[in-house]
Design a protein around this motif. Structure first.
Motif, PDB file in Angstrom:
ATOM      1  N   GLU A  72       0.688  -0.779  -0.090  1.00 56.64           N
ATOM      2  CA  GLU A  72       0.040  -0.033  -0.076  1.00 56.64           C
ATOM      3  C   GLU A  72       0.524   0.943   0.195  1.00 56.64           C
ATOM      4  N   ARG A  76       4.932   1.915  -6.667  1.00 58.81           N
ATOM      5  CA  ARG A  76       4.512   2.495  -7.225  1.00 58.81           C
ATOM      6  C   ARG A  76       3.804   1.966  -8.183  1.00 58.81           C
ATOM      7  N   ASP A  77       2.456   2.714  -9.079  1.00 59.60           N
ATOM      8  CA  ASP A  77       1.641   2.469 -10.037  1.00 59.60           C
ATOM      9  C   ASP A  77       2.319   1.544 -10.992  1.00 59.60           C
ATOM     10  N   ASP A  78       3.694   1.613 -11.639  1.00 60.19           N
ATOM     11  CA  ASP A  78       4.386   0.915 -12.690  1.00 60.19           C
ATOM     12  C   ASP A  78       4.564  -0.710 -11.976  1.00 60.19           C
ATOM     13  N   GLY A  79       4.886  -1.448 -10.726  1.00 58.94           N
ATOM     14  CA  GLY A  79       4.530  -1.875 -10.417  1.00 58.94           C
ATOM     15  C   GLY A  79       5.677  -2.924  -9.405  1.00 58.94           C
ATOM     16  N   GLU A  94      11.235   8.982  -4.573  1.00 63.47           N
ATOM     17  CA  GLU A  94      10.366   7.577  -5.622  1.00 63.47           C
ATOM     18  C   GLU A  94      11.091   6.716  -6.515  1.00 63.47           C
ATOM     19  N   ARG A 124       2.523 -10.207  -8.306  1.00 60.74           N
ATOM     20  CA  ARG A 124       3.264  -8.901  -8.104  1.00 60.74           C
ATOM     21  C   ARG A 124       4.096  -8.919  -8.380  1.00 60.74           C
ATOM     22  N   LYS A 127       4.903  -9.617 -11.981  1.00 61.78           N
ATOM     23  CA  LYS A 127       5.119  -8.067 -12.866  1.00 61.78           C
ATOM     24  C   LYS A 127       6.410  -7.052 -12.364  1.00 61.78           C
TER      25      LYS A 127
END
Length: 373
Positions: A72, A76-79, A94, A124, A127
């Motif tokens: 959570e 990041r959104d890109d995995g 980041e 996960r 990815k």
């Protein structure tokens, strides 16, 4: 480990939100500071490994809460995984370090191997692996973020993660990636003439200019020796076992005979660069000596077991009675006055696991009596 360290670090060292503390003071207070993804992943690995080792504490709950916080807050959104959060949980850095991605993969694999049955775990990991493979350089190596883009260390932990996924029943691509990392080690990271492993390189994978290119860390010689010996056994490669033993011998040159500890750093002429001795090289010395002892014979076996006993004595110098530890032993004796870093627990539990595994080998029952508290 079972009676003090594991209970301490999942109570005093873990928040109600599932976030692990970066460090504990030696009187047990969590230190307010930014929190790195690698520490969260390492602590998840610790408690999953504790479950595999038979600890009857609340390891399942700790692992699940740790995974939830990791997914959570850090992913990041890109995995990929961001490197650092501020203490309040807001993103601070980041950057997606390869080193951190390797530890996320290791944590997920060990959780799965321990029996944490979360349906998204493998998805996960796959990815994340896909992203790492997509960013690989033409020779299959990884370019690390930060000031040392061409380095061996992030690859070492990627190899460890691949081994963990093989053990957890992952697909064949994990074995292929492990083989690729080992090939890089043989071709680039390990000096072909003297058999030691370098840390930093230029973009052509030649030794980096200046002091960076001449750095040898004894702890990493031991850690790579342990990994390569495991790989050699899995692939039936006696030649790679020979490489592992040679790495171990070069790491052994970094053990101070007077202090009885493995020092932090040498130069590539094997003169001492830093006589300070952190805790983690001692654990890697123990792991490698025990693993190599398992298939050694006669005098070589005796030498490895003698080293294992010495490495264990070195580790005990760092441990406290309360399940904590000191991290940095100074060159003249004594320790730097600082909190116990959570990151060391990964090394300690891995050493404890190797003690347990080697102790079960025929003829090495006495090693099973070794404990790390």
């Amino acid at each position: 480990v079972r009676l003090r360290a594991l209970p301490t670090w999942c109570t005093l060292g873990m928040g109600s939100n599932g976030a692990f503390a970066e460090a504990l003071s030696l009187d047990g207070r969590a230190i307010v500071m930014s929190r790195r993804a690698r520490v969260q992943a390492r602590q998840i690995y610790v408690y999953a490994q504790a479950g595999l080792l038979g600890w009857d504490g609340p390891w399942r709950d700790v692992v699940r809460r740790g995974l939830n916080d990791l997914f959570e807050q850090y992913m990041r959104d890109d995995g990929l995984c961001r490197t650092t959060l501020a203490h309040d949980g807001s993103p601070l850095d980041e950057t997606a370090m390869v080193y951190d991605q390797a530890f996320v993969l290791l944590a997920i694999a060990t959780a799965r191997q321990a029996g944490i049955d979360e349906p998204t775990l493998e998805d996960r990991a796959l990815k994340l692996r896909e992203r790492l493979l997509a960013q690989a350089l033409p020779d299959g190596s990884q370019r690390e973020a930060g000031s040392h883009p061409f380095q061996s260390n992030c690859h070492m932990h990627l190899l460890e993660a691949c081994h963990a996924w093989e053990a957890a029943g992952g697909d064949a691509d994990w074995a292929s990636l492990a083989d690729r990392v080992v090939e890089l080690a043989e071709r680039h990271f390990i000096d072909s003439e003297q058999g030691f492993l370098r840390e930093f390189f230029d973009e052509a994978w030649q030794p980096a200019p200046g002091d960076d290119g001449t750095l040898i860390e004894p702890g990493h010689q031991f850690e790579w020796a342990w990994l390569l010996e495991r790989h050699a056994r899995a692939r039936n490669r006696p030649d790679l076992s020979a490489t592992a033993r040679r790495l171990y011998a070069q790491g052994r040159r970094g053990v101070s005979e007077s202090a009885g500890v493995a020092v932090d750093a040498l130069n590539d002429d094997f003169t001492v660069r830093s006589a300070r001795a952190r805790l983690w090289p001692q654990t890697e010395w123990l792991k490698a000596s025990l693993l190599l002892a398992e298939r050694a014979r006669d005098g070589e076996r005796t030498a490895f077991l003698t080293d294992a006993a010495a490495a264990q004595r070195a580790i005990w110098l760092y441990l406290t009675e309360d399940g904590l530890w000191r991290d940095k032993r100074l060159s003249k004796g004594g320790f730097l006055d600082e909190p116990a870093p959570a990151s060391s627990f990964y090394h300690l539990i891995a050493a404890f696991r190797q003690v347990s595994e080697t102790g079960r080998e025929e003829g090495l029952e006495a090693i099973a009596t070794l404990t790390l508290r």
